[in-house]
Scaffold this motif. Structure first.
Motif, PDB file in Angstrom:
ATOM      1  N   TYR A 153     -84.708 -74.162 -62.620  1.00 10.97           N
ATOM      2  CA  TYR A 153     -85.962 -73.705 -63.250  1.00 10.97           C
ATOM      3  C   TYR A 153     -86.950 -74.858 -63.394  1.00 10.97           C
ATOM      4  O   TYR A 153     -88.139 -74.713 -63.104  1.00 10.97           O
ATOM      5  CB  TYR A 153     -85.674 -73.097 -64.625  1.00 10.97           C
ATOM      6  CG  TYR A 153     -85.223 -71.657 -64.596  1.00 10.97           C
ATOM      7  CD1 TYR A 153     -86.128 -70.624 -64.384  1.00 10.97           C
ATOM      8  CD2 TYR A 153     -83.885 -71.312 -64.795  1.00 10.97           C
ATOM      9  CE1 TYR A 153     -85.729 -69.300 -64.368  1.00 10.97           C
ATOM     10  CE2 TYR A 153     -83.474 -69.991 -64.782  1.00 10.97           C
ATOM     11  CZ  TYR A 153     -84.393 -68.985 -64.572  1.00 10.97           C
ATOM     12  OH  TYR A 153     -83.994 -67.675 -64.556  1.00 10.97           O
ATOM     13  N   TYR A 194     -93.711 -67.919 -66.979  1.00  7.71           N
ATOM     14  CA  TYR A 194     -94.006 -69.281 -67.461  1.00  7.71           C
ATOM     15  C   TYR A 194     -95.387 -69.336 -68.097  1.00  7.71           C
ATOM     16  O   TYR A 194     -95.570 -69.893 -69.186  1.00  7.71           O
ATOM     17  CB  TYR A 194     -93.894 -70.268 -66.292  1.00  7.71           C
ATOM     18  CG  TYR A 194     -94.557 -71.593 -66.540  1.00  7.71           C
ATOM     19  CD1 TYR A 194     -94.062 -72.477 -67.506  1.00  7.71           C
ATOM     20  CD2 TYR A 194     -95.691 -71.957 -65.821  1.00  7.71           C
ATOM     21  CE1 TYR A 194     -94.691 -73.696 -67.741  1.00  7.71           C
ATOM     22  CE2 TYR A 194     -96.315 -73.170 -66.047  1.00  7.71           C
ATOM     23  CZ  TYR A 194     -95.808 -74.040 -67.013  1.00  7.71           C
ATOM     24  OH  TYR A 194     -96.433 -75.241 -67.244  1.00  7.71           O
ATOM     25  N   TRP A 221     -90.028 -76.011 -68.461  1.00  9.45           N
ATOM     26  CA  TRP A 221     -89.446 -74.682 -68.654  1.00  9.45           C
ATOM     27  C   TRP A 221     -88.375 -74.692 -69.749  1.00  9.45           C
ATOM     28  O   TRP A 221     -88.412 -73.878 -70.669  1.00  9.45           O
ATOM     29  CB  TRP A 221     -88.853 -74.172 -67.331  1.00  9.45           C
ATOM     30  CG  TRP A 221     -88.168 -72.839 -67.461  1.00  9.45           C
ATOM     31  CD1 TRP A 221     -86.864 -72.607 -67.789  1.00  9.45           C
ATOM     32  CD2 TRP A 221     -88.757 -71.545 -67.301  1.00  9.45           C
ATOM     33  NE1 TRP A 221     -86.595 -71.266 -67.827  1.00  9.45           N
ATOM     34  CE2 TRP A 221     -87.744 -70.586 -67.533  1.00  9.45           C
ATOM     35  CE3 TRP A 221     -90.035 -71.095 -66.976  1.00  9.45           C
ATOM     36  CZ2 TRP A 221     -87.969 -69.212 -67.442  1.00  9.45           C
ATOM     37  CZ3 TRP A 221     -90.262 -69.726 -66.891  1.00  9.45           C
ATOM     38  CH2 TRP A 221     -89.247 -68.802 -67.123  1.00  9.45           C
ATOM     39  N   LEU A 252     -91.514 -65.145 -62.063  1.00 10.53           N
ATOM     40  CA  LEU A 252     -91.214 -66.310 -62.894  1.00 10.53           C
ATOM     41  C   LEU A 252     -92.460 -67.120 -63.201  1.00 10.53           C
ATOM     42  O   LEU A 252     -92.601 -67.671 -64.296  1.00 10.53           O
ATOM     43  CB  LEU A 252     -90.178 -67.194 -62.195  1.00 10.53           C
ATOM     44  CG  LEU A 252     -88.724 -66.719 -62.239  1.00 10.53           C
ATOM     45  CD1 LEU A 252     -87.825 -67.733 -61.561  1.00 10.53           C
ATOM     46  CD2 LEU A 252     -88.259 -66.490 -63.665  1.00 10.53           C
ATOM     47  N   ASN A 253     -93.379 -67.190 -62.261  1.00  6.65           N
ATOM     48  CA  ASN A 253     -94.615 -67.945 -62.494  1.00  6.65           C
ATOM     49  C   ASN A 253     -95.425 -67.313 -63.623  1.00  6.65           C
ATOM     50  O   ASN A 253     -95.945 -68.004 -64.509  1.00  6.65           O
ATOM     51  CB  ASN A 253     -95.447 -67.994 -61.203  1.00  6.65           C
ATOM     52  CG  ASN A 253     -96.585 -68.997 -61.296  1.00  6.65           C
ATOM     53  OD1 ASN A 253     -96.569 -69.914 -62.115  1.00  6.65           O
ATOM     54  ND2 ASN A 253     -97.602 -68.810 -60.469  1.00  6.65           N
ATOM     55  N   ASN A 287     -88.263 -75.772 -59.815  1.00  2.00           N
ATOM     56  CA  ASN A 287     -88.958 -74.754 -59.023  1.00  2.00           C
ATOM     57  C   ASN A 287     -90.055 -74.013 -59.775  1.00  2.00           C
ATOM     58  O   ASN A 287     -90.928 -73.403 -59.148  1.00  2.00           O
ATOM     59  CB  ASN A 287     -87.952 -73.736 -58.482  1.00  2.00           C
ATOM     60  CG  ASN A 287     -87.005 -74.335 -57.464  1.00  2.00           C
ATOM     61  OD1 ASN A 287     -87.314 -74.390 -56.287  1.00  2.00           O
ATOM     62  ND2 ASN A 287     -85.840 -74.797 -57.922  1.00  2.00           N
ATOM     63  N   ILE A 288     -90.021 -74.033 -61.105  1.00  3.95           N
ATOM     64  CA  ILE A 288     -91.050 -73.329 -61.880  1.00  3.95           C
ATOM     65  C   ILE A 288     -91.935 -74.328 -62.608  1.00  3.95           C
ATOM     66  O   ILE A 288     -93.138 -74.403 -62.365  1.00  3.95           O
ATOM     67  CB  ILE A 288     -90.409 -72.337 -62.880  1.00  3.95           C
ATOM     68  CG1 ILE A 288     -89.467 -71.378 -62.147  1.00  3.95           C
ATOM     69  CG2 ILE A 288     -91.500 -71.544 -63.615  1.00  3.95           C
ATOM     70  CD1 ILE A 288     -90.102 -70.600 -61.010  1.00  3.95           C
TER      71      ILE A 288
END
Length: 581
Positions: free
Chosen positions: A442, A516, A450, A512-513, A445-446
């Motif tokens: 996470y 966030y 996070w 997921l974006n 990649n995010i």
């Protein structure tokens, strides 16, 4: 050939069965009912029959097929709808009407349809079990690999492209001194897992699009999870959501003992819904197994194994598979009924003593693996089982046995469901043992922050729970300014972030974006609010800022307009700055 000597519901006892083996499939009586040997004593066999046994009596013939309960694997599985023992329900309906006739049989895979086969190897190549020989484009999103059978390996003598049925010879392989004809159809026993090269530790999350799951209680690809909860708390809807939106290549949905209308919802919705990853209907990557509450009890036990075996077949192609079992409680009830008829010593609440080991056998067949073959290919099965404890009592045996096995626990709360908070996953009792392992993914990649955001949000929710007792006794006026902000932020996390509408076109799935961005907005407001408190601003003035409405509506921002979050954040900073002066 044996003879029936006793009939007790779905259990039949026959003698003259000395030459049979455990788990052999048999045919019973003049109707040829399908059964499976589950106990052998001397020449007597106890058989669980997967159909209604009315009309069967002492002296009726029992004929063993000599082979275990197996499933057919090959092109044609995707978009199919089967019962618990892999009989194709649309075919059965066409031949016998809305009620399945007893003893009726139909091949699980169409023997007449021709598929376009494209080889990926050539004559002279040497292959081992699991190697790809070629492929069939089964649906627009599923490239169905035709693999070397598990008991076969050697040099390719001949292989040809073209249109073939699943029983036509597509290749010849020299195995020692013999030449074997290879067809696209494979058969596999359901009670024994398909072999693989190596089991691996899961390190990548299975993205579900459900905020409470992805943010706080993630499941890894190849992980195992359970959804326990009382009646009406939304177990089936959660599983439907996971089946629709989870980042899996193949979905195997097993309706095991639940109401027929729940499977009807799946059948009606999946052909209409578009996969967000491919744009194709969800049925183009789904296999459905329906063994609802009005279908034979004994077949519930087989349906779970049928589903996981089909999942393993697609896993061996290198796909990420998700299997939904709704519900394992009904499956356990079938075990209990058969155990009682076998007169076995009952365990807790009448369940058999081997309940835990049977549950473990099912869940342990999930996992992330390196598959057989010369190519280094990984595949996974993620298993998610719903548990329906009577009266919501999680101390009952099925729930407790499941909790000892699974790594992710999404505990559903009746109180949240009654308040119309869905998904009704209780953040105070749920957990994921994959959280720390997946945190690195996470963060890389995010967003780097996070883990900081999620841990901060969970801390606020837990602090709110401890403050609730004070609020119930003396009201919010007795709280300190900082506690008032904590309560307001917790409300925002609960109502604006965790609450999700499965029937809203935008809110049903959140990338997921976007998750966030939403969570960052809520936590940023909390941080700015505490800064304003330190400048002697009243908490009521902060809570009533106009930007709060935009934060609460941010869940309805479409995925292609995420830049709107930047504007809301600027507006939030501006309004807080004006308060501070």
């Amino acid at each position: 050939m044996g003879k029936v000597i006793k009939v007790a519901g779905p259990l039949i006892v026959a003698d003259g069965m000395r030459d049979c083996r455990m788990f052999d499939v048999v045919r019973v009586g003049k109707f040829g009912l399908i059964g499976e040997i589950i106990e052998l004593r001397a020449d007597k066999a106890s058989i669980q029959v997967y159909e209604e046994t009315a009309g069967i009596g002492a002296g009726d013939d029992v004929i063993s097929t000599g082979s275990p309960l197996s499933v057919e694997l090959g092109p044609g599985l995707i978009e199919s709808i089967y019962d618990g023992i892999q009989r194709p329900l649309p075919t059965l309906r066409a031949s016998s009407g809305n009620r399945i006739a007893r003893g009726i049989e139909a091949p699980p895979l169409n023997r007449e349809k021709k598929w376009t086969f494209t080889p990926t190897v050539k004559p002279g190549d040497v292959v081992i079990p699991g190697d790809e020989l070629g492929f069939v484009q089964e649906t627009p999103v599923v490239r169905h690999k035709i693999m070397t059978p598990l008991n076969c390996g050697g040099q390719i003598i001949s292989i040809k492209p073209g249109d073939f049925t699943i029983v036509d010879t597509i290749a010849k392989i020299a195995v020692g001194d013999t030449i074997k004809d290879i067809i696209m159809l494979q058969k596999c026993a359901v009670r024994q897992g398909r072999p693989f090269a190596q089991k691996q530790s899961p390190t990548v999350p299975m993205i579900t699009g459900q905020r409470v799951i992805d943010t706080f209680f993630p499941i890894a690809r190849g992980g195992v999870a359970a959804i326990p909860g009382p009646f009406g708390s939304g177990k089936t809807v959660v599983q439907h959501q996971l089946a629709k939106w989870a980042s899996a290549d193949i979905i195997v949905y097993v309706g095991c003992g639940e109401r027929g209308n729940e499977m009807t919802d799946v059948l009606n919705e999946f052909p209409e819904l578009k996969d967000p990853q491919t744009g194709e209907p969800l049925m183009k990557r789904t296999v459905l197994i329906a063994n609802t509450s009005d279908m034979p009890v004994a077949a519930r036990e087989a349906s779970i194994y049928t589903g996981i075996t089909i999942g393993e077949y697609f896993r061996d192609m290198g796909y990420n598979v998700a299997i939904m079992a709704d519900s394992t409680s009904r499956w356990a009830e079938a075990l209990r009924e058969m155990s009682g008829r076998l007169e076995e010593m009952p365990g807790e609440e009448g369940y058999p003593a081997y309940l835990s080991s049977r549950l473990a056998e099912f869940y342990e067949r999930a996992g992330s693996v390196k598959v057989l073959g010369t190519q280094s290919i990984n595949g996974s099965i993620s298993a998610i089982g719903a548990v329906s404890p009577p009266g919501g009592d999680l101390s009952e045996p099925v729930s407790q046995a499941t909790l000892r096995i699974i790594k992710v626990y999404w505990g559903l709360s009746a109180s949240l469901a009654y308040r119309r908070h869905f998904p009704a996953v209780d953040w105070l009792i749920s957990y994921s043992l994959y959280s720390e392992r997946l945190a690195e993914w996470y963060n890389e990649n995010i967003a780097q922050e996070w883990s900081h955001l999620t841990s901060g949000a969970m801390a606020i929710l837990q602090e709110e729970a401890s403050l609730q007792e004070i609020v119930r006794l003396v009201g919010t006026d007795a709280l300190s300014p900082k506690d008032k902000i904590t309560m307001d932020t917790a409300k925002s996390i609960r109502e604006d972030y965790l609450h999700q509408d499965a029937f809203n076109e935008i809110d049903t799935y959140t990338s997921l974006n976007k998750q966030y961005r939403m969570l960052k907005l809520v936590i940023a407001f909390d941080t700015l609010a505490r800064t304003a408190l330190n400048k002697n601003v009243e908490p009521e003035d902060i809570i009533e800022l106009p930007v709060k409405e935009k934060i609460s509506r941010s869940k309805y921002i479409p995925e292609n307009e995420l830049e709107s979050f930047d504007a809301i954040e600027l507006e939030m900073k501006k309004e807080i700055a004006q308060l501070i002066g």
